[in-house]
Design an enzyme around this catalytic site. Structure first.
Site, PDB file in Angstrom:
ATOM      1  N   GLU A   7       0.801  -1.231   0.000  1.00 51.45           N
ATOM      2  CA  GLU A   7       0.000   0.000   0.000  1.00 51.45           C
ATOM      3  C   GLU A   7       0.830   1.276   0.000  1.00 51.45           C
ATOM      4  O   GLU A   7       0.506   2.239  -0.680  1.00 51.45           O
ATOM      5  CB  GLU A   7      -0.923   0.011   1.228  1.00 51.45           C
ATOM      6  CG  GLU A   7      -2.161  -0.833   1.025  1.00 51.45           C
ATOM      7  CD  GLU A   7      -2.885  -1.069   2.324  1.00 51.45           C
ATOM      8  OE1 GLU A   7      -4.072  -0.734   2.397  1.00 51.45           O
ATOM      9  OE2 GLU A   7      -2.273  -1.594   3.260  1.00 51.45           O
ATOM     10  N   ASP A  83      -2.508  -4.412   3.516  1.00 50.62           N
ATOM     11  CA  ASP A  83      -2.637  -4.604   4.960  1.00 50.62           C
ATOM     12  C   ASP A  83      -3.591  -5.745   5.338  1.00 50.62           C
ATOM     13  O   ASP A  83      -4.542  -6.045   4.604  1.00 50.62           O
ATOM     14  CB  ASP A  83      -3.117  -3.308   5.624  1.00 50.62           C
ATOM     15  CG  ASP A  83      -2.018  -2.251   5.670  1.00 50.62           C
ATOM     16  OD1 ASP A  83      -0.855  -2.603   5.406  1.00 50.62           O
ATOM     17  OD2 ASP A  83      -2.318  -1.087   5.965  1.00 50.62           O
ATOM     18  N   ASP A  85      -6.334  -6.462   6.878  1.00 51.64           N
ATOM     19  CA  ASP A  85      -7.669  -6.189   7.406  1.00 51.64           C
ATOM     20  C   ASP A  85      -8.632  -6.069   6.227  1.00 51.64           C
ATOM     21  O   ASP A  85      -8.251  -6.272   5.075  1.00 51.64           O
ATOM     22  CB  ASP A  85      -7.675  -4.921   8.269  1.00 51.64           C
ATOM     23  CG  ASP A  85      -7.156  -3.689   7.525  1.00 51.64           C
ATOM     24  OD1 ASP A  85      -7.015  -3.749   6.282  1.00 51.64           O
ATOM     25  OD2 ASP A  85      -6.885  -2.668   8.175  1.00 51.64           O
ATOM     26  N   GLU A  87     -10.021  -3.496   4.877  1.00 51.48           N
ATOM     27  CA  GLU A  87      -9.647  -2.433   3.954  1.00 51.48           C
ATOM     28  C   GLU A  87      -8.524  -2.910   3.035  1.00 51.48           C
ATOM     29  O   GLU A  87      -8.544  -2.674   1.820  1.00 51.48           O
ATOM     30  CB  GLU A  87      -9.196  -1.205   4.751  1.00 51.48           C
ATOM     31  CG  GLU A  87      -9.197   0.087   3.976  1.00 51.48           C
ATOM     32  CD  GLU A  87     -10.586   0.676   3.845  1.00 51.48           C
ATOM     33  OE1 GLU A  87     -10.756   1.552   2.984  1.00 51.48           O
ATOM     34  OE2 GLU A  87     -11.501   0.255   4.571  1.00 51.48           O
ATOM     35  N   TYR A 289       0.937  -5.066  13.266  1.00 48.40           N
ATOM     36  CA  TYR A 289      -0.128  -4.273  12.650  1.00 48.40           C
ATOM     37  C   TYR A 289      -0.971  -3.593  13.718  1.00 48.40           C
ATOM     38  O   TYR A 289      -1.358  -4.215  14.713  1.00 48.40           O
ATOM     39  CB  TYR A 289      -0.993  -5.153  11.758  1.00 48.40           C
ATOM     40  CG  TYR A 289      -1.913  -4.361  10.869  1.00 48.40           C
ATOM     41  CD1 TYR A 289      -1.400  -3.389  10.018  1.00 48.40           C
ATOM     42  CD2 TYR A 289      -3.294  -4.561  10.888  1.00 48.40           C
ATOM     43  CE1 TYR A 289      -2.231  -2.645   9.195  1.00 48.40           C
ATOM     44  CE2 TYR A 289      -4.134  -3.831  10.064  1.00 48.40           C
ATOM     45  CZ  TYR A 289      -3.596  -2.864   9.224  1.00 48.40           C
ATOM     46  OH  TYR A 289      -4.427  -2.120   8.416  1.00 48.40           O
ATOM     47  N   ARG A 291      -4.017  -2.105  13.624  1.00 46.31           N
ATOM     48  CA  ARG A 291      -5.487  -2.146  13.643  1.00 46.31           C
ATOM     49  C   ARG A 291      -5.915  -3.559  14.013  1.00 46.31           C
ATOM     50  O   ARG A 291      -5.955  -4.448  13.172  1.00 46.31           O
ATOM     51  CB  ARG A 291      -6.061  -1.731  12.291  1.00 46.31           C
ATOM     52  CG  ARG A 291      -5.818  -0.258  11.971  1.00 46.31           C
ATOM     53  CD  ARG A 291      -6.538   0.206  10.721  1.00 46.31           C
ATOM     54  NE  ARG A 291      -6.329   1.632  10.504  1.00 46.31           N
ATOM     55  CZ  ARG A 291      -5.354   2.150   9.782  1.00 46.31           C
ATOM     56  NH1 ARG A 291      -4.474   1.342   9.197  1.00 46.31           N
ATOM     57  NH2 ARG A 291      -5.223   3.451   9.640  1.00 46.31           N
ATOM     58  N   HIS A 334      -4.901 -12.603  14.417  1.00 49.84           N
ATOM     59  CA  HIS A 334      -4.152 -11.361  14.588  1.00 49.84           C
ATOM     60  C   HIS A 334      -3.517 -11.331  15.968  1.00 49.84           C
ATOM     61  O   HIS A 334      -3.898 -12.060  16.867  1.00 49.84           O
ATOM     62  CB  HIS A 334      -5.078 -10.154  14.420  1.00 49.84           C
ATOM     63  CG  HIS A 334      -5.508  -9.928  13.007  1.00 49.84           C
ATOM     64  ND1 HIS A 334      -6.179  -8.801  12.621  1.00 49.84           N
ATOM     65  CD2 HIS A 334      -5.371 -10.682  11.897  1.00 49.84           C
ATOM     66  CE1 HIS A 334      -6.430  -8.866  11.321  1.00 49.84           C
ATOM     67  NE2 HIS A 334      -5.959 -10.004  10.865  1.00 49.84           N
TER      68      HIS A 334
END
Length: 729
Positions: A7, A83, A85, A87, A289, A291, A334
């Site tokens: 990203e 990433d 997640d 998104e 990460y 989030r 996670h």
């Protein structure tokens, strides 16, 4: 050549470094999303076709997309490493779709890998276990995006018609705003009560001093006087000493919301500032990460942390712990937010990153250490007859620091108390009473609002920072210091939504919708079914409100009314005392007119101010009626003002009263020792005198008539002990 797409450019550089110079991979960044819904809602979503979104490549991303297409044509293999997640999954899917349309690349052949941390072992592990794009995660993100667009577009359109053009509503932002407005109503409705805090300043037989506080806070002055009278008359003694050992357990390693809250309280960071620094730390390979809802730590992380604890604090301080993840939808694969290498106590570039990394390191290491043991002691005292409430003082000190060694900021200060026993005599030095008033509930800080949103199940950790930033950017909320205060516009919008769309901004509806989106992510719920069940009833409810009356130009210029100062049109706003008109050209112009129903009251001119021969105006603003000397101009931006007391009717105020109120602050004279002014004035806690930063409340003296001699007498008295005191040997 193998093309690896991430990203951000920073992430691309970090991954390239770990892959090495001889790697066959070319690492490129998409720089976030490469497609989005167009601003024109009619083109954005085909509702009849089953809520099919129409995505477009923004102009600013066309150059990035062109480069990715060119590289994709030359690549033997394409790997997407956005990433880990929803998104990130959606961005990976969009990249695959764009490459498919341009290069006949089959999206099913594109490989997907995720890095929960950007380290060489994590990258190597991910490359060895690629997978396909998770369509459930991608669909959940698409459902959220479409849902939010439909909600915001339809509801905002109605608000434009019925309230004011340019305002907006949001599926998650509006419930957050409602929480802030509800708190503001509590504050406005709050009626303070007077109470007294009583303190006994005593001395032990060993001449050690301590201050005990009364266990009760009387609301009645008669009761205060009774306690003071008996307390000064009788002998004091220790009635009981309670000592107990307590444990303090370490907190779990950080998840997104707890990181934002702790960074706010410890470092003074806003949520968006925290997430910016965390993003940089993650992309540079320093933390996992950022989030996440999970408090899990990997076996490798636990091994590293154990090594640090044994080396830094000794093996006796190590205690492996697992923490229950609160969110039922947390992805257990996670991890919590932790350092990728716990042996590094410091990492990051710039002050923000370094301070945030230290916070993350401390919390992760402390989470695997033994409890801290605290000794708490409470000394209770009373007069010999026991006819007044107990007075007490509490102290504590650390017996075994345990995890507090890794996180010393959580320790606080030790409070050592004198060594006394029950029935030991005490000598009373002085007994004081401090008059106070109960305070309204505090406005939410950003950290407090995040805690409340999390508790109510509104939004998700990755959205909290953007929710708060959105309501600030749209002018619905102001930041007053560290607190969030709804603006007049925010209150109007929230009240409109609460009145006509209660269901859609309620806690239950918002939380249930989040659960449904989570179910889509887990493959338990269908995209089309979810959108249909929401949009059918929602659009009917919006249509049913088309006939409601338009609010009376709230926040919009109304040319029927002219500002008496500059002849500009007036704007209708909401203040603490109801609706009022304010100058459109100068929002804080003093030509404001209070609206009482349909009756308009213009500014009243009482007469001339003797010192300057300027008009004295009776005006009404956001905080109630007030007096002002002269007009506000560029040359005189802060004219002299004075609030009109609540007990005085602004419509019948006399010139004599006005001059009295405008006489504050009064300079009584200079202090003979310092030569500095002594002034009398009124503040938020009542009348007072002040000299060189020394403020003294006026209990019985009149602020308008107090003399210099009387002020000097008050300033000579010990602070907060003027009502009653007794000194004994």
């Amino acid at each position: 050549m193998k093309l690896l797409i991430v990203e951000s450019p920073t992430k691309a550089r970090t991954v390239t470094k770990f892959l090495g110079a001889k790697s066959p991979y070319t690492v490129k960044a998409s720089v976030g999303h490469i497609r989005d819904l167009p601003k024109n809602n009619k083109k954005a979503i085909d509702i009849d076709a089953g809520f099919v979104p129409h995505y477009e490549i923004p102009e600013k991303k066309k150059e990035v997309v062109a480069e990715l297409k060119k590289l994709a044509k030359e690549a033997d293999e394409i790997i997407l490493a956005t990433d880990p997640d929803r998104e990130g999954e959606a961005i990976a899917w969009h990249i695959a779709q764009v490459l498919d349309h341009s290069n006949k690349v089959n999206p099913d052949d594109v490989k997907r890998v995720v890095f929960h941390e950007i380290t060489k072992p994590a990258i190597d592990e991910a490359m060895e276990h690629p997978r396909s794009i998770d369509q459930n995660l991608r669909t959940a993100q698409e459902a959220r995006r479409v849902l939010d667009r439909l909600f915001g577009y339809d509801l905002s359109g109605l608000i434009w018609k019925k309230v004011r053009y340019g305002l907006s509503a949001g599926r998650v932002q509006s419930p957050a705003l409602r929480i802030l407005v509800e708190r503001e109503r509590e504050i406005k409705a709050f009626k303070p009560e007077t109470y007294w805090v009583l303190e006994a300043h005593v001395q032990t037989a060993a001449k050690e001093q301590m201050t005990l506080t009364c266990s009760e806070e009387p609301r009645d002055r008669t009761e205060v006087d009774r306690i003071l009278e008996l307390g000064e008359k009788e002998a004091w003694q220790v009635t009981e000493v309670k000592s107990s050992e307590a444990k303090r357990t370490p907190k779990p390693p950080f998840i997104t919301s707890s990181l934002q809250q702790t960074a706010s309280s410890r470092l003074g960071f806003t949520p968006s500032r925290t997430m910016r620094a965390a993003q940089k730390l993650y992309e540079a390979g320093h933390i996992t990460y950022m989030r996440t809802d999970s408090t899990n730590l990997s076996k490798e992380a636990l091994r590293q942390i154990a090594g640090v604890i044994e080396k830094e604090y000794g093996k006796d301080n190590l205690q492996f712990r697992t923490y229950k993840t609160k969110s039922k939808n947390a992805q257990e694969a996670h991890e919590a937010i932790r350092p990728t290498n716990s042996n590094k106590k410091r990492a990051g570039r710039g002050v923000d990153q370094k301070r945030l990394y230290q916070l993350i390191w401390q919390r992760a290491v402390a989470s695997q250490m033994i409890d801290a043991k605290i000794m708490k002691t409470k000394i209770i005292a009373n007069v010999a007859s026991g006819t007044i409430p107990d007075f007490a003082v509490t102290g504590s000190y650390v017996l075994t620091p345990g995890w507090l060694q890794a996180d010393p900021a959580a320790r606080g200060e030790d409070v050592e108390l004198p060594q006394v026993a029950a029935k030991d005599p005490l000598t009373l030095n002085e007994l004081t009473d401090i008059e106070k008033q109960t305070q309204p509930p505090a406005r939410y800080s950003e950290a407090g609002l995040i805690r409340e949103l999390e508790k109510r199940g509104i939004g998700r950790p990755s959205t909290y920072a953007s929710i708060i930033q959105t309501i600030i950017d749209r002018g619905y909320v102001d930041k007053e210091g560290s607190r969030l205060q709804p603006t007049d516009t925010g209150e109007v919008v929230s009240e409109f939504l609460e009145k006509y769309f209660t269901k859609y901004i309620s806690d239950d509806f918002t939380a249930e919708m989040e659960d449904e989106l989570d179910d889509i992510a887990e493959g338990k719920r269908e995209y089309l079914k979810t959108l249909k069940e929401f949009y059918g009833p929602f659009t009917k409810d919006v249509e049913a409100r088309e006939d409601i009356p338009k609010l009376t130009n709230l926040g919009k210029a109304d040319k029927k009314f002219k500002c008496p100062k500059c002849d500009s049109a007036m704007v209708v706003k909401l203040g603490k005392n109801g609706k009022f008109l304010s100058c459109e050209k100068f929002p804080d112009c003093d030509g404001a007119l209070l609206i009482n129903g349909e009756e308009l009251k213009g500014p009243q001119v009482l007469g001339k101010y003797p010192d300057t021969d300027e008009d004295i105006f009776v005006l009404d603003g956001r905080f109630g009626p007030y007096l002002q000397v002269g007009e506000k101009t560029k040359a005189n931006p802060k004219p002299k003002r004075a609030s009109i007391p609540k007990e005085v009717d602004p419509g019948s105020i006399t010139m004599e009263q006005a001059l009295k109120f405008l006489s504050l602050p009064r300079v009584l004279g200079q202090h003979p020792d310092t030569g500095k002014d002594i002034s009398a004035n009124k503040g938020r806690f009542g009348p007072y005198i002040v000299h060189d930063g020394d403020f003294r409340s006026l209990k019985t003296d009149d602020v308008y008539t107090i003399t210099l001699d009387r002020a000097l007498e008050i300033l000579k008295e010990p602070k907060k002990t003027r009502r009653r005191k007794k000194k004994t040997s």
